[in-house]
Write a protein that holds these residues in place. Structure first.
Motif, short mmCIF file in Angstrom:
data_model
loop_
_atom_site.label_atom_id
_atom_site.label_comp_id
_atom_site.label_asym_id
_atom_site.label_seq_id
_atom_site.Cartn_x
_atom_site.Cartn_y
_atom_site.Cartn_z
N GLY A 1 -5.30 -74.95 26.14
CA GLY A 1 -4.47 -75.94 26.83
C GLY A 1 -4.31 -77.21 26.02
O GLY A 1 -4.45 -77.22 24.79
N ASN B 1 1.45 -68.70 20.94
CA ASN B 1 2.31 -68.16 21.99
C ASN B 1 1.51 -67.80 23.23
O ASN B 1 0.38 -67.34 23.16
N LYS B 2 2.13 -68.03 24.38
CA LYS B 2 1.57 -67.65 25.69
C LYS B 2 0.18 -68.22 25.91
O LYS B 2 -0.77 -67.48 26.15
N ASN B 3 0.08 -69.52 25.82
CA ASN B 3 -1.15 -70.22 26.17
C ASN B 3 -0.81 -71.15 27.33
O ASN B 3 0.18 -70.93 28.03
N GLN B 4 -1.58 -72.21 27.51
CA GLN B 4 -1.35 -73.12 28.64
C GLN B 4 -1.10 -74.54 28.14
O GLN B 4 -1.60 -75.50 28.72
N ILE B 5 -0.31 -74.67 27.11
CA ILE B 5 -0.02 -75.96 26.51
C ILE B 5 1.19 -76.57 27.22
O ILE B 5 2.26 -75.98 27.24
N THR B 6 0.99 -77.75 27.80
CA THR B 6 2.08 -78.42 28.51
C THR B 6 2.49 -79.73 27.85
O THR B 6 3.58 -80.21 28.06
N LEU C 1 5.25 -71.59 19.45
CA LEU C 1 4.71 -72.06 20.73
C LEU C 1 5.38 -71.39 21.93
O LEU C 1 5.29 -71.88 23.04
N ASN D 1 4.74 -71.22 26.27
CA ASN D 1 4.03 -72.39 26.78
C ASN D 1 5.02 -73.28 27.51
O ASN D 1 6.20 -73.33 27.15
#
Length: 195
Positions: A33, A50-55, A76, A79
């Protein structure tokens, strides 16, 4: 007998300190994240998150610019920080292009961003307008409604202070009705007479 592969989702990158000569790092499909912290990896040229929880995009880009100066390929996708219309239906190609300009403004050495090669035109636009392409998230609706209830006087209203009192509404509307009956008065004249 078949061995079962374990699906482990990475939460921290603390163990990468010992791999200072690492060149490629693929961290797709994890739980990384906004608190993502990479150690200094001066030789890293490829990073996929790719496909993480970075906002939060800006803090990530600032961190990457500092710890991975040789980065040339970044992805990225998947996300929230990457406004891709395949992931979020409210986003369109213009949102994604603004995102690209902002990323290229922050990470000037990139040759590929997500799945697309960085073009000369994009690089030029990023130099000129990239700093202004930051996507600002609206404040939390709960926080803004709490602020509204805490200080009702601080909100702008185009109405005079006397009109805020609901029992006082006739004093304001009566003169207006009087002038509306005179068809020869223009709208500007009516407003002038009301003031």
């Amino acid at each position: 007998m078949m061995e079962k592969a374990l699906d482990l989702e990475i939460l921290s990158l603390e163990g990468l300190k010992t791999f200072s000569y690492l060149e490629e790092l693929i961290l797709d499909n994890n739980l990384l994240g906004n608190d993502l912290l990479l150690p200094r990896l001066p030789h890293l040229h490829t990073l996929t998150l790719n496909k993480n929880q970075i906002t939060e995009l800006e803090s990530l880009l600032d961190h990457l610019a500092e710890v991975v100066p040789s980065l040339q390929y970044l992805s990225l996708l998947g996300n929230i920080a990457c406004p891709n219309e395949l992931v979020c239906k409210e986003k369109d190609e213009d949102d994604y292009q603004r995102y690209r300009y902002f990323v290229l403004h922050k990470l000037t050495n990139l040759k590929f961003l997500d799945t697309r090669k960085v073009t000369r035109r994009e690089r030029e636009e990023a130099l000129i307008r990239g700093a202004f392409m930051k996507v600002v998230k609206p404040k939390d609706a709960k926080a803004s409604s709490a602020a509204a209830s805490a200080s009702p006087e601080s909100h702008y209203t185009p109405l005079p202070s006397g009109s805020r009192d609901l029992t006082n509404h006739r004093e304001i509307t009566m003169p207006f009705k009087h002038y509306v009956r005179k068809p020869y008065l223009s709208r500007l004249q009516i407003l002038t007479h009301i003031k």
